[in-house]
Design an enzyme around this catalytic site. Sequence first.
Site, short mmCIF file in Angstrom:
data_model
loop_
_atom_site.label_atom_id
_atom_site.label_comp_id
_atom_site.label_asym_id
_atom_site.label_seq_id
_atom_site.Cartn_x
_atom_site.Cartn_y
_atom_site.Cartn_z
N GLN A 34 0.83 -1.20 0.00
CA GLN A 34 0.00 0.00 0.00
C GLN A 34 0.87 1.25 0.00
OE1 GLN A 34 -2.19 -1.23 3.43
NE2 GLN A 34 -0.38 -1.39 4.71
N HIS A 65 -9.44 3.84 19.03
CA HIS A 65 -8.62 2.79 19.65
C HIS A 65 -9.21 2.29 20.96
CE1 HIS A 65 -5.12 4.24 17.00
NE2 HIS A 65 -5.59 3.11 16.54
N ASP A 159 -8.51 -4.82 13.39
CA ASP A 159 -8.31 -3.37 13.26
C ASP A 159 -7.64 -3.16 11.91
OD1 ASP A 159 -7.65 -0.71 13.46
OD2 ASP A 159 -6.31 -0.94 15.17
N SER A 160 -8.45 -3.29 10.86
CA SER A 160 -7.86 -3.31 9.52
C SER A 160 -8.30 -2.09 8.73
CB SER A 160 -8.32 -4.56 8.77
OG SER A 160 -9.65 -4.42 8.36
N THR A 161 -7.71 -1.97 7.55
CA THR A 161 -8.16 -0.98 6.58
C THR A 161 -9.55 -1.37 6.08
OG1 THR A 161 -6.73 -2.27 5.13
CG2 THR A 161 -5.92 -0.15 5.78
N ASP A 162 -10.15 -0.51 5.26
CA ASP A 162 -11.48 -0.77 4.71
C ASP A 162 -11.44 -2.05 3.85
OD1 ASP A 162 -11.95 1.66 5.85
OD2 ASP A 162 -11.80 2.79 3.99
#
Length: 282
Positions: A34, A65, A159-162
Amino acid sequence: MDRNQWFTEICEEGGSAFSMKIREKLHNEQTPFQRIEIYATEWFGNLMVIDGFVMLTARDNFIYHEMMAHPVLFSHPSPENVVIIGGGDCGTLREVLKHGRVTRVLQVDIDERVTRLAEEFFPELCVSNNDTRADFLFEDGIAWMQAADAGCADVIIVDSTDPIGPATGLYTEEFYRDCHRALGNTGILVQQSESPLFHMDIINPMRKRMRSTGFNDVQTLFFPQPSYPSGWWTATLAGKQLLSETYRGQDAGHSHLQTAYYNAAIHQAALAAPEFFHKALD
Ligand code: SAM
């Protein structure tokens, strides 16, 4: 970033955009996975952007968070082994390590560069990275979960990206089935689940997949997140047991955790869903 020094994230599906005034661009790098950019903003502190999407700002990341870590940990009867999938900026990890019951946290992020840049530009999020309970693996969380031992985790935090690029597979039935197998019999999965205003087409199928893969209870938490599209965000919990039965309300109410957003009343308030949300769930 335009020539008047504003960073703008355009949200096509919401027909909207959010801008922050920038002082300078601090870093720009294409990793094998990325593009990561770091900016110094005027009012939001440092900003991390991945593939054009805001990941976090120094000013408002505490809400996200804390809501990714504390509700799920207080909903488990005895959270000892925690796995974080993604989370490379280490903000969720820092919150998880505030819980004395937690004995081990394994963070599996596909891209080591996110963590290295967080150490450099968001050192406040990385203060607990040397905690002896924390371990880091830099590999694909989907493949890791496929190979995980049955019952190895009490809590899994995604807890990831879209759901685009390397994160697409983190929103599938196959992944939830692997998480279900990797969790013990009171295990809970929590995943960031986008904006309730713009992304019901993601939230609704996600909740259905969680149920169809064997989770008995699904709860969506609502909270503000000013720097994300629409300013309103969610995290969705999937429990093997009924979450209201395993919730440790006494502990949440009397915890001495140092938080800036989370407390037991916020936890309960975040569970209240708006009318349109109930109507959209069939
Ligand atoms: N709070 C953020 C948000 O909702 O925009 C997420 C922040 S965190 C930086 C997202 C992390 O997910 C990134 O570090 C990225 O490398 C990681 N990631 C994406 N796909 C992944 C995968 N398949 N396995 C493990 N980590 C992944």
